[in-house]
Enzyme design. Structure first.
Site, PDB file in Angstrom:
ATOM      1  N   HIS A  30     -26.497  53.455 -14.354  1.00  0.00           N
ATOM      2  CA  HIS A  30     -27.589  52.929 -13.522  1.00  0.00           C
ATOM      3  C   HIS A  30     -28.510  54.060 -13.080  1.00  0.00           C
ATOM      4  O   HIS A  30     -28.080  55.195 -12.869  1.00  0.00           O
ATOM      5  CB  HIS A  30     -27.059  52.136 -12.320  1.00  0.00           C
ATOM      6  CG  HIS A  30     -26.223  52.903 -11.341  1.00  0.00           C
ATOM      7  ND1 HIS A  30     -26.764  53.669 -10.319  1.00  0.00           N
ATOM      8  CD2 HIS A  30     -24.870  53.010 -11.198  1.00  0.00           C
ATOM      9  CE1 HIS A  30     -25.790  54.202  -9.600  1.00  0.00           C
ATOM     10  NE2 HIS A  30     -24.628  53.830 -10.113  1.00  0.00           N
ATOM     11  N   ASP A  68     -30.560  54.271 -10.311  1.00  0.00           N
ATOM     12  CA  ASP A  68     -30.829  54.532  -8.888  1.00  0.00           C
ATOM     13  C   ASP A  68     -29.721  55.364  -8.254  1.00  0.00           C
ATOM     14  O   ASP A  68     -28.634  55.514  -8.823  1.00  0.00           O
ATOM     15  CB  ASP A  68     -30.996  53.214  -8.126  1.00  0.00           C
ATOM     16  CG  ASP A  68     -29.753  52.323  -8.209  1.00  0.00           C
ATOM     17  OD1 ASP A  68     -29.174  52.217  -9.309  1.00  0.00           O
ATOM     18  OD2 ASP A  68     -29.363  51.721  -7.193  1.00  0.00           O
ATOM     19  N   ASP A  82     -23.898  60.332  -9.002  1.00  0.00           N
ATOM     20  CA  ASP A  82     -23.629  58.899  -9.119  1.00  0.00           C
ATOM     21  C   ASP A  82     -24.983  58.191  -9.179  1.00  0.00           C
ATOM     22  O   ASP A  82     -25.631  58.011  -8.174  1.00  0.00           O
ATOM     23  CB  ASP A  82     -22.823  58.429  -7.912  1.00  0.00           C
ATOM     24  CG  ASP A  82     -22.643  56.923  -7.838  1.00  0.00           C
ATOM     25  OD1 ASP A  82     -22.862  56.252  -8.867  1.00  0.00           O
ATOM     26  OD2 ASP A  82     -22.328  56.419  -6.756  1.00  0.00           O
ATOM     27  N   GLU A 124     -28.492  49.272  -8.860  1.00  0.00           N
ATOM     28  CA  GLU A 124     -27.065  48.970  -8.817  1.00  0.00           C
ATOM     29  C   GLU A 124     -26.517  49.115  -7.406  1.00  0.00           C
ATOM     30  O   GLU A 124     -25.699  48.312  -6.949  1.00  0.00           O
ATOM     31  CB  GLU A 124     -26.325  49.916  -9.774  1.00  0.00           C
ATOM     32  CG  GLU A 124     -24.829  49.615  -9.931  1.00  0.00           C
ATOM     33  CD  GLU A 124     -23.940  50.417  -8.985  1.00  0.00           C
ATOM     34  OE1 GLU A 124     -22.731  50.168  -8.959  1.00  0.00           O
ATOM     35  OE2 GLU A 124     -24.470  51.277  -8.241  1.00  0.00           O
ATOM     36  N   GLU A 125     -26.978  50.143  -6.705  1.00  0.00           N
ATOM     37  CA  GLU A 125     -26.383  50.477  -5.423  1.00  0.00           C
ATOM     38  C   GLU A 125     -26.681  49.455  -4.323  1.00  0.00           C
ATOM     39  O   GLU A 125     -25.929  49.344  -3.358  1.00  0.00           O
ATOM     40  CB  GLU A 125     -26.853  51.864  -4.967  1.00  0.00           C
ATOM     41  CG  GLU A 125     -26.506  53.006  -5.936  1.00  0.00           C
ATOM     42  CD  GLU A 125     -25.021  53.338  -5.950  1.00  0.00           C
ATOM     43  OE1 GLU A 125     -24.230  52.596  -5.332  1.00  0.00           O
ATOM     44  OE2 GLU A 125     -24.654  54.336  -6.587  1.00  0.00           O
ATOM     45  N   ASP A 156     -19.829  55.317 -15.239  1.00  0.00           N
ATOM     46  CA  ASP A 156     -20.060  55.305 -13.792  1.00  0.00           C
ATOM     47  C   ASP A 156     -18.781  55.376 -12.978  1.00  0.00           C
ATOM     48  O   ASP A 156     -18.745  54.954 -11.832  1.00  0.00           O
ATOM     49  CB  ASP A 156     -20.857  54.047 -13.413  1.00  0.00           C
ATOM     50  CG  ASP A 156     -21.329  54.056 -11.970  1.00  0.00           C
ATOM     51  OD1 ASP A 156     -21.471  55.158 -11.407  1.00  0.00           O
ATOM     52  OD2 ASP A 156     -21.556  52.977 -11.402  1.00  0.00           O
ATOM     53  N   HIS A 203     -22.192  58.689  -2.229  1.00  0.00           N
ATOM     54  CA  HIS A 203     -22.792  57.907  -1.144  1.00  0.00           C
ATOM     55  C   HIS A 203     -22.811  58.673   0.176  1.00  0.00           C
ATOM     56  O   HIS A 203     -23.036  58.072   1.225  1.00  0.00           O
ATOM     57  CB  HIS A 203     -22.085  56.555  -0.944  1.00  0.00           C
ATOM     58  CG  HIS A 203     -22.095  55.688  -2.161  1.00  0.00           C
ATOM     59  ND1 HIS A 203     -21.583  54.412  -2.152  1.00  0.00           N
ATOM     60  CD2 HIS A 203     -22.547  55.885  -3.416  1.00  0.00           C
ATOM     61  CE1 HIS A 203     -21.721  53.872  -3.353  1.00  0.00           C
ATOM     62  NE2 HIS A 203     -22.307  54.761  -4.144  1.00  0.00           N
TER      63      HIS A 203
END
Length: 485
Positions: free
Chosen positions: A76, A78, A115, A145-146, A169, A457
Site C-alpha cells: 500500500h 500510504d 510500513d 490502507e491505513e 506488508d 504507526h
C-alpha cells in the site's frame, strides 16, 4: 555512513528514499499516485489507476517463463502520520527525514513510512530490473490502507490477472503469514448543550505524553499505555478529588495507532487547587511505576490556561468519563488453539469532547468473525448505556489460513535452501489486505512477508537494515521459482 542511499540492496533503498521525499499520509494520495504512474510508464510498462485509486503496473514474463503462474506483488502506498509533540512536521508537505542508528533506519521525530514503503520500494526494484527471471507480474499498490483499506475494498473483480498474491506488508523477516485478523470501526457520538463556567473559576490543562504508542494490532499484546484510557483515569480522579469540571478532552488521531498523547482542560474553584500540582506529580510517578518495564518516561504535565468559554454539563461529563473508563481496550482473548497469538482486541483510538460534541473511535480486531461481532456488540452496549449513538462501519473478515497452499510450500523450500532454516508460518493479528483482495479475486494463493520493522504507526518506527536484503533476495528467489500454470 549517514545516508540510506548507501545501504544494501541499493536498488531497494534508493526507491525507499524517493518515497520518503513524497508526502503520502493516508487521504493524500495524489502526489504518490502520480509518482508511481510516472515510474511505471517510464519503464515502458502498462500502468494505470483503477476506479478505487489503486495503482496497477504490469510487467511481462521474461523469455522462457511465460508458462509460470502470474504473480501479483501487493503493497500500500500510504503511511501513518504520527510525530512527537515537539517535532515540527507537516505530513502533507514535508519529506520524511531518515537517519541510521546502528542496524536500524529511523526517522527524525516522525513515523518512518517503512510500513509499507519498503514493500513498495521492493516492487519498484523488481519492476525496474531487466535481469530478473519471473513469470507474468502485476504490481497492485493500494490506496488508503491505513485509514480503512479503501483501495482493497474498491478493487473490482476481474481487474487483476494473476493467480498468486505476494503481500509485502508484514513486519518480521523469516516469517510467512497465511492468515490475519478482521476488523470493524466503532464510532460513538453524542451532542450536548454546553454550559458557561462561573467567572471566578480557574482552568488547568492536563497533558499526558511520552508513551510509546505503536501498532494497534501487532503491539496490542505488549501492554503499552493507551493515552486516552490513562487520561480518562486521571480526569476521573481529578473530578472527584478536586471537585473540578471538564471543559474538553482530546487524544489520539489514528484508529490503528495506540494513542501516545492526550490532554484535557478542567476548571476548578481557586481554593480547591491547593496541592493540585503535587497530586499530578505523584500521579506521574505512580504511572511510571506501574509501567516500569513497558514504558519509559511517561510525562504528566499541568499548566494554568485561560478560562474556557464553555464546559461540559456535569451529568454528561460523568457519563463520558465513566464510559471511557469502562469500555474494552487491549487484548480480549488469545486464539485458543494458538495461545501465543492474539485473537480479539480493541484500541480506544480517538477521543474528542469539545464544542458540544463527543466522538469516540475504536478499532476492534479478531481473527474469529463471531468474536469480532461479540466485541462490537459489547462496546455498542457500553456506549448505549451512556446515551451515545453508535455506528459500526468498515467491517472486514479475517483471512483464513490455507496450510496446503502451493506457494507456501514452494516458499518454505526456497527459504530453507537460501538461509538454511525453516521460515516460521503464522497468523498475524493485524488487518492485512489479503482477505479483502481475495474476496475480489477468488482462488488467489496468498502469502504475506516482509523485512523486520518495529513500532510502526509511531515515531519509534524503525527498519532492521540486514533484514531488507534477506527479504528482497527471498522475493527474487520466489519469483524465479514460481510454479507452472
Amino acid at each position: 555512513m549517514n545516508t540510506i542511499l548507501q545501504l544494501a540492496p541499493q536498488n531497494v533503498w534508493k526507491h525507499f528514499y524517493s518515497l520518503t521525499r513524497i508526502p503520502r499520509p493516508s487521504g493524500y494520495m495524489e502526489k504518490i499516485t502520480e509518482f508511481l504512474i510516472d515510474f511505471g510508464k517510464g519503464l515502458g510498462l502498462e500502468s494505470f489507476v483503477d476506479e478505487a485509486g489503486n495503482v496497477i503496473i504490469r510487467k511481462p514474463a521474461t523469455p522462457g517463463m511465460e508458462n509460470r503462474k502470474g504473480v501479483i506483488l501487493q503493497a500500500h502506498m500510504d503511511m501513518v502520520p504520527q510525530k512527537n509533540n515537539d517535532t515540527i512536521h507537516n505530513f502533507t508537505e514535508d519529506p520524511i527525514e531518515t537517519y541510521i542508528d546502528g542496524d536500524w533506519v529511523k526517522a527524525k521525530g516522525t513515523t518512518l513510512g517503512a510500513d509499507n514503503g519498503l514493500g513498495v520500494a521492493a516492487i519498484m526494484a523488481v519492476l525496474e530490473d531487466g535481469n530478473l527471471k519471473h513469470g507474468p507480474l502485476e504490481a497492485l499498490i493500494t490506496k488508503d490502507e491505513e485509514t480503512g483499506m479503501y483501495g482493497a475494498f474498491g478493487l473490482k473483480p476481474g481487474t487483476m490477472q494473476g493467480q498468486i498474491l505476494l503481500n509485502l506488508d508484514s513486519e518480521d523477516e523469516g516469517e510467512l503469514y497465511i492468515g490475519c485478523a478482521g476488523g470493524i470501526d466503532i464510532t460513538a457520538t453524542l451532542e450536548y448543550k454546553e454550559e458557561t463556567p462561573a467567572a471566578d473559576l480557574t482552568a488547568r490543562k492536563i497533558t499526558l505524553k511520552g508513551l510509546r504508542g505503536g501498532h494497534s494490532g501487532l503491539e496490542i499484546n505488549q501492554g503499552r499505555g493507551n493515552a486516552n484510557k490513562l487520561l480518562a483515569r486521571i480526569v476521573h480522579d481529578l473530578l472527584i478529588e478536586f471537585d473540578s469540571q471538564l471543559a474538553n478532552f482530546e487524544g489520539g488521531n489514528m484508529r490503528n495507532a495506540i494513542p501516545r498523547e492526550a490532554h484535557a482542560v478542567l476548571v476548578f474553584n481557586p481554593e480547591d487547587t491547593e496541592g493540585l500540582e503535587e497530586y499530578i506529580k505523584e500521579y506521574e510517578a505512580q504511572l511510571n511505576e506501574e509501567y516500569v518495564s513497558i514504558e519509559s518516561g511517561i510525562l504528566l504535565q499541568i499548566e494554568e490556561v485561560e478560562l474556557p468559554a464553555a464546559i461540559v454539563p456535569e451529568e454528561i461529563q460523568d457519563n463520558m468519563i465513566n464510559v471511557l473508563m469502562a469500555c474494552q481496550n487491549g487484548v480480549m482473548r488469545m486464539i485458543p488453539t494458538v495461545p501465543d497469538t492474539v485473537e480479539t482486541s480493541s484500541n480506544l483510538a480517538i477521543v474528542t469532547i469539545d464544542g458540544g460534541k463527543v466522538a469516540i473511535k475504536i478499532l476492534a480486531r479478531s481473527s474469529c468473525d463471531t468474536m469480532k461481532d461479540f466485541l462490537a456488540d459489547s462496546l455498542t452496549s457500553c456506549f448505549a448505556m451512556a446515551g451515545m449513538k453508535v455506528e459500526l462501519s468498515g467491517s472486514y473478515s479475517g483471512w483464513q489460513p490455507n496450510v496446503d497452499s502451493p506457494i507456501l510450500h514452494a516458499m518454505k523450500v526456497s527459504y530453507k535452501q537460501q538461509f538454511g532454516v525453516e521460515p516460521a508460518v503464522k497468523v498475524i493479528h493485524a488487518g492485512l489486505e489479503c482477505g479483502i483482495i481475495g474476496a475480489a479475486c477468488p482462488g488467489l494463493d496468498m502469502i504475506s512477508f516482509g523485512p523486520t520493522l518495529r513500532s510502526p504507526h509511531s515515531p519509534d518506527e524503525r527498519a532492521l537494515i540486514p533484514t531488507v536484503a534477506k527479504f528482497y533476495d527471498f522475493l527474487v528467489a520466489t519469483l524465479e521459482q514460481t510454479p507452472e500454470k
